[in-house]
Enzyme design. Structure first.
Site, short mmCIF file in Angstrom:
data_model
loop_
_atom_site.label_atom_id
_atom_site.label_comp_id
_atom_site.label_asym_id
_atom_site.label_seq_id
_atom_site.Cartn_x
_atom_site.Cartn_y
_atom_site.Cartn_z
N ARG A 94 0.46 -1.61 0.71
CA ARG A 94 -0.18 -0.08 -0.24
C ARG A 94 1.15 1.12 -0.09
NH1 ARG A 94 -5.23 1.48 3.72
NH2 ARG A 94 -5.38 3.89 2.92
N ASN B 197 -10.64 -4.94 -1.11
CA ASN B 197 -9.97 -4.26 -2.48
C ASN B 197 -10.06 -4.36 -3.63
OD1 ASN B 197 -12.68 -2.34 -1.15
ND2 ASN B 197 -11.06 -1.24 0.20
N TYR C 231 -16.29 8.94 -1.34
CA TYR C 231 -14.77 8.80 -2.41
C TYR C 231 -14.48 9.78 -4.10
CZ TYR C 231 -12.86 4.70 -0.22
OH TYR C 231 -12.23 4.12 1.14
N HIS D 29 -17.07 2.24 -4.79
CA HIS D 29 -16.66 3.32 -3.75
C HIS D 29 -16.26 4.45 -5.05
CE1 HIS D 29 -12.70 1.65 -1.44
NE2 HIS D 29 -14.07 1.75 -0.83
N CYS E 120 -18.99 -3.99 0.73
CA CYS E 120 -17.98 -2.26 1.47
C CYS E 120 -18.45 -1.53 2.81
CB CYS E 120 -17.66 -2.01 0.24
SG CYS E 120 -16.66 0.13 0.55
#
Length: 469
Positions: free
Chosen positions: A96, A150, A260, A202, A172
């Site tokens: 990440r 994700n 988002y 998102h 989610c």
């Protein structure tokens, strides 16, 4: 009496696991669990042992006789499973960090599921999901795959379209945050409101009615986004900087955006804020690393047998509500309405019938039945069609390792300006993640051979972040 069920969680060493355990315990009367298996990889052994022992304490404190197994053997865990949940991160938090800092060092957004970082999370994750499905086909052919990994929408689409695993549902926690916000501002319990979501993971919008049939969407837009209400625009999403949306834009749209959407409606200020975090060595990955370190120190406490409040800072609020409500709804054929990633089946008129969308659906024993939304306003329609094309191209690249498809996905993505910088970031991320991208091995070898400046840039950047960790 219902048959006992077996639940397998892949990524069992996640800091989110206590949230899941709490959710299962709260639904013990609806979920006749016999076995709970937590699965992880060798690099996650220590965390799995810590969180697994905490899970055992939580279950014992609840007076339940569930058998809890901790294992690195995925195949042993999957044997005869009824539900397989996924919450893993290929490459762990170090991956990440790369997804965030490499784009940001080049002036592009670095984020877990949006922009270049989000595409690379898909590139790493989708092949692993397909491997898990191959195992499930042999070991638990009737199991449901409940994906929280994700990018959930793209992972679900890959599982259904390429893995041919129809019994897949993506989840989610973001819709729960919007529902909670609406209930608070309307001063109305959730049971007295009716929510309808439609879009992509998102990247969704929603509408709200009360139990008398009155639509409350416009009222909520005023309560959240009007200039005098700017302090109300925080949906409680821990991992998104809460810049207020433009009131006139949301008012024109007439439907409520996902948090988002800031990355698309407010691209410049969101990028500027992310770049500043990057300069301060405070990207979300770097913050979460510190949060997780504190959490696992808490989890080690042999007297801790409940989910600590600090977990809310991790960004996983409502995770258990989503995952456990879904399993309970399938298990008991309740028809409960939930927001899930599932096959469109005509729910959103503007998207292909067989693509995966995130919509409100009635959850039955045979899976989600999406509620029809119809057509989106033109301002939303154009955006969602572009994003769906980008998702489909990203999935193709992840499955095939086609560099051209990966570059095309970058070109379509609204957060990545096409040109030399995009190619530099694409090549840098390929090199940085080479251990987890075997399908791109030939192209990565070419980059290492022909582009020493890319190799040097990545190595120096990551060494700098490590030095400041």
């Amino acid at each position: 009496m219902q048959n006992k069920i077996k639940i397998v969680t892949i990524g069992g060493g996640s800091s989110y696991t206590p949230e899941l355990i709490e959710g299962l315990i709260l639904r013990k009367d609806r979920l006749p669990i016999a076995e709970l298996w937590l699965v992880d990889i060798a690099d996650g052994t220590e965390k799995m042992e810590i969180v697994g022992n905490m899970a055992k304490r939580m279950i014992a404190a609840a007076g339940l006789d569930w058998q809890v197994h901790l294992t690195l053997d995925r195949k042993a865990a999957l044997k005869d499973a009824d539900y397989v949940t996924t919450q893993f991160r290929v490459g762990l938090l170090d991956a990440r960090l790369k997804d965030e800092v490499i784009p940001l060092a080049n002036g592009l957004l670095g984020q877990e599921t949006n922009g270049a970082g989000g595409l690379f999370k898909a590139f790493r994750t989708i092949p692993v999901i397909l491997e898990i499905i191959d195992d499930m086909r042999v070991l638990c052919p009737n199991a449901w795959l409940v994906d929280f990994t994700n990018p959930a929408g793209m992972v679900t689409e890959a599982a259904i379209k390429y893995g041919q695993w129809e019994k897949t549902v993506g989840l989610c926690n973001v819709p729960f945050s919007h529902i909670t916000q609406a209930c608070e501002l309307l001063e109305t319990p959730e049971a007295e409101l009716n929510f309808k979501f439609a879009g992509l993971n998102h990247f969704h919008w929603h509408r709200v009615w009360d139990n008398k049939g009155n639509e409350r969407t416009a009222e909520l837009i005023d309560k959240i986004y009007a200039p005098e209400q700017r302090d109300r625009s925080d949906e409680g999403l821990k991992n998104i900087h809460q810049i207020p949306f433009h009131y006139e834009q949301v008012k024109h749209l007439g439907i409520l955006p996902c948090g988002y959407h800031r990355y698309y409606y407010l691209q410049e200020p969101m990028l500027a804020h992310a770049v500043e975090e990057f300069r301060q060595y405070e990207t979300r990955a770097e913050v979460v690393k510190k949060t997780e370190k504190r959490l696992f120190e808490l989890y080690k406490d042999v007297n801790l047998n409940y989910k600590p409040e600090e977990l809310s800072q991790r960004g996983g609020a409502h995770y258990s509500d989503a995952a456990c409500d879904l399993i309970a709804a399938i298990q008991n054929n309740t028809g409960k309405q939930m927001v899930v990633s599932t096959r469109n089946n005509g729910a959103i008129a503007d998207l292909p019938f067989d693509c995966i969308v995130e919509v409100t659906a009635a959850i039955t024993a045979h899976g989600p039945e999406p509620l029809r939304w119809g057509a989106l306003p033109p301002a939303a329609r154009g955006m969602i069609q572009l994003m769906k094309a980008m998702e489909e191209t990203t999935i193709e690249a992840a499955v095939t390792g086609d560099y051209g498809a990966a570059l095309h996905a970058f070109t379509i993505n609204p957060l990545i300006p096409a040109g030399d910088t995009a190619i530099k970031v694409l090549d840098a991320l390929l090199y940085a993640h080479k251990a987890y991208l075997p399908k791109f091995a030939e192209k990565i070898a070419q980059i290492e051979r022909d582009k020493p400046e890319i190799v040097a840039f990545v190595d120096q950047l990551l060494a700098d972040r490590e030095a400041h960790a």
